[in-house]
Write a protein that holds these residues in place. Sequence first.
Motif, mmCIF file in Angstrom:
data_model
loop_
_atom_site.group_PDB
_atom_site.id
_atom_site.type_symbol
_atom_site.label_atom_id
_atom_site.label_comp_id
_atom_site.label_asym_id
_atom_site.label_seq_id
_atom_site.Cartn_x
_atom_site.Cartn_y
_atom_site.Cartn_z
ATOM 1 N N PRO A 64 26.087 89.248 22.220
ATOM 2 C CA PRO A 64 25.800 87.935 22.535
ATOM 3 C C PRO A 64 25.987 87.330 23.616
ATOM 4 C CG PRO A 64 27.392 87.704 20.802
ATOM 5 C CD PRO A 64 26.980 89.349 21.120
ATOM 6 N N HIS A 65 27.280 87.569 24.172
ATOM 7 C CA HIS A 65 27.791 86.757 25.385
ATOM 8 C C HIS A 65 28.000 87.599 26.622
ATOM 9 C CE1 HIS A 65 28.645 82.908 23.314
ATOM 10 N NE2 HIS A 65 29.053 83.782 22.282
ATOM 11 N N ILE A 66 27.283 87.560 27.688
ATOM 12 C CA ILE A 66 27.298 88.321 28.668
ATOM 13 C C ILE A 66 27.540 87.537 29.880
ATOM 14 C CG2 ILE A 66 26.040 90.026 30.375
ATOM 15 C CD1 ILE A 66 26.506 91.215 27.501
ATOM 16 N N GLY A 67 28.653 88.160 30.940
ATOM 17 C CA GLY A 67 29.050 87.459 31.984
ATOM 18 C C GLY A 67 30.333 86.822 32.181
ATOM 19 N N ASN A 68 30.929 87.168 30.843
ATOM 20 C CA ASN A 68 32.339 86.240 30.683
ATOM 21 C C ASN A 68 33.452 86.901 31.835
ATOM 22 O OD1 ASN A 68 30.769 85.834 28.428
ATOM 23 N ND2 ASN A 68 32.528 86.230 26.922
ATOM 24 N N THR A 69 33.256 87.830 32.226
ATOM 25 C CA THR A 69 34.181 88.173 33.295
ATOM 26 C C THR A 69 34.020 88.197 34.632
ATOM 27 O OG1 THR A 69 33.977 90.470 32.862
ATOM 28 C CG2 THR A 69 35.762 89.323 31.679
ATOM 29 N N GLY A 70 32.540 87.883 34.821
ATOM 30 C CA GLY A 70 32.055 87.527 36.293
ATOM 31 C C GLY A 70 31.824 88.698 36.981
ATOM 32 N N VAL A 71 31.833 89.023 37.965
ATOM 33 C CA VAL A 71 31.499 90.500 38.876
ATOM 34 C C VAL A 71 32.614 90.526 39.814
ATOM 35 C CG1 VAL A 71 29.813 91.363 40.457
ATOM 36 C CG2 VAL A 71 28.866 90.376 38.488
ATOM 37 N N PRO B 139 32.647 82.125 34.310
ATOM 38 C CA PRO B 139 33.257 83.158 33.955
ATOM 39 C C PRO B 139 34.755 83.028 34.181
ATOM 40 C CG PRO B 139 32.495 83.095 36.388
ATOM 41 C CD PRO B 139 31.779 81.978 35.626
ATOM 42 N N SER B 140 35.572 83.730 33.454
ATOM 43 C CA SER B 140 36.955 83.594 33.318
ATOM 44 C C SER B 140 37.757 84.885 33.425
ATOM 45 C CB SER B 140 37.251 82.856 32.035
ATOM 46 O OG SER B 140 38.831 82.738 32.007
ATOM 47 N N ASN B 141 38.281 85.255 34.678
ATOM 48 C CA ASN B 141 38.812 86.621 34.972
ATOM 49 C C ASN B 141 39.425 86.594 36.179
ATOM 50 O OD1 ASN B 141 39.023 89.573 35.798
ATOM 51 N ND2 ASN B 141 39.087 89.592 33.570
ATOM 52 N N TRP B 142 40.700 87.000 36.335
ATOM 53 C CA TRP B 142 41.349 86.871 37.587
ATOM 54 C C TRP B 142 40.806 87.640 38.632
ATOM 55 C CZ3 TRP B 142 43.991 91.167 39.838
ATOM 56 C CH2 TRP B 142 44.164 92.300 38.877
ATOM 57 N N ARG B 143 39.923 88.725 38.362
ATOM 58 C CA ARG B 143 39.433 89.700 39.185
ATOM 59 C C ARG B 143 38.125 89.249 39.453
ATOM 60 N NH1 ARG B 143 38.482 94.505 36.809
ATOM 61 N NH2 ARG B 143 38.539 95.802 38.817
ATOM 62 N N ALA B 144 37.620 88.143 39.204
ATOM 63 C CA ALA B 144 36.017 87.887 39.333
ATOM 64 C C ALA B 144 35.981 87.194 40.596
ATOM 65 C CB ALA B 144 35.450 86.845 38.257
ATOM 66 N N GLN B 145 35.084 87.687 41.436
ATOM 67 C CA GLN B 145 34.613 87.078 42.725
ATOM 68 C C GLN B 145 33.197 86.154 42.754
ATOM 69 O OE1 GLN B 145 35.128 91.560 44.078
ATOM 70 N NE2 GLN B 145 35.976 90.511 45.837
ATOM 71 N N ARG B 146 32.592 86.234 41.803
ATOM 72 C CA ARG B 146 31.230 85.701 41.738
ATOM 73 C C ARG B 146 30.634 85.654 40.310
ATOM 74 N NH1 ARG B 146 31.307 89.657 45.076
ATOM 75 N NH2 ARG B 146 29.991 91.622 44.620
ATOM 76 N N THR B 147 29.688 85.046 40.029
ATOM 77 C CA THR B 147 29.067 85.085 38.713
ATOM 78 C C THR B 147 28.159 86.087 38.465
ATOM 79 O OG1 THR B 147 27.491 83.474 39.026
ATOM 80 C CG2 THR B 147 29.366 82.326 38.653
#
Length: 377
Positions: free
Chosen positions: A58-65, A89-97
């Motif tokens: 149901p949830h997609i994109g939580n950790t970004g890209v 998004p919530s992740n230390w590796r995320a660079q964009r949504t």
Amino acid sequence: MQVPAILVLEDGRVFHGRSFGARGETFGEIVFNTGMTGYQETLTDPSYHRQIVAMTAPHIGNTGVNDDDPESGRIWVAGYVVREPARIPSNWRAQRTLEEELVRQGVVGVAMPGTRALTRHLRDRGAMRAAISTEETDPERLRERVLASPRMSGADLADEVTTEEPYTLHPPEGVPTRFRVAAIDLGIKAMTPQRLAERGCEVTVLPAGTGAEEILATEPDGVFFSNGPGDPAAMDGPVAVMREILDTGTPLFGICFGNQILGRALELGTYKLRFGHRGVNQPVRDVHTGRVHITSQNHGFAVDAPTDGPFDTPYGRAEVSHIGLNDDVVEGLRLLDRPAFSVQYHPEAAAGPHDAAELFDAFCDLMSIQHAQPAKS
């Protein structure tokens, strides 16, 4: 800003939602993916070329890209369907949504509340052609164009996703080179040659149209045939090449599309599954050990092979080595008189699971044995 979007299936079913990603229109075969993780790897898997992918989570994109996890140099899905995109998004590796990435690469998607109903519909009716549009407001006019779009059956797509030029991956620092592997790129995922390199393989990745003579000119200890999109019944070229490789007795390993190509090389048939296997939770049983692996899969076609014991082929006896527990689909083939095997699933499995990673070790074992004895002709 999101705008209204519609999803229209070829049988006339219509879903309404809001745009997610680029605006515009896209056409393709609509399929569903049951994975609860790994959406970035899914988007960049070349096996999804010309397919609209609906996510059941149901949830997609939580950790970004990020720029580390893609399985290829671009997004390959034709369109994307989600229920509820992550707002932040919530992740230390995320660079964009994720939406920023979809817009950047021109991928049209839709966010809608009916993904469960869509999945149930596709399970009942089967994968089919579809379209997403933020431009056309009349579903019937859009459906007419869906019906005019190409089907997946009969599609030869490997040349559209393969590498243009050969390239080589070397083992990481500190790992000695043990084998040379020629990998035929029918839509290869980046993690596959990496898994081989981790085991001491120098991997030369070759375009899908490479001939057997050119493959053997690399003096490989083993030949690998990758995953990829399209209908295996349309892949006469790779089938002929694989037969030439089998004639030499060179160790051979195939994954996913490579499994279907091996099936055809053994003069077995292939067929289109009703809705396919796509996700990271597919149970597969090893026929010999009884062990069950939870596997990552992405395929809409399967091999038609006897599952009641060994059978004869032009290359000696063969057997079905693995069977899917959900529907008894053939999930692996093994030659008993030559060093060749294949599986329908993905042992490289980024983002997971890793139950079947040992198959890369099995391929290395075949190459080790072949070093110690003459090849069969």
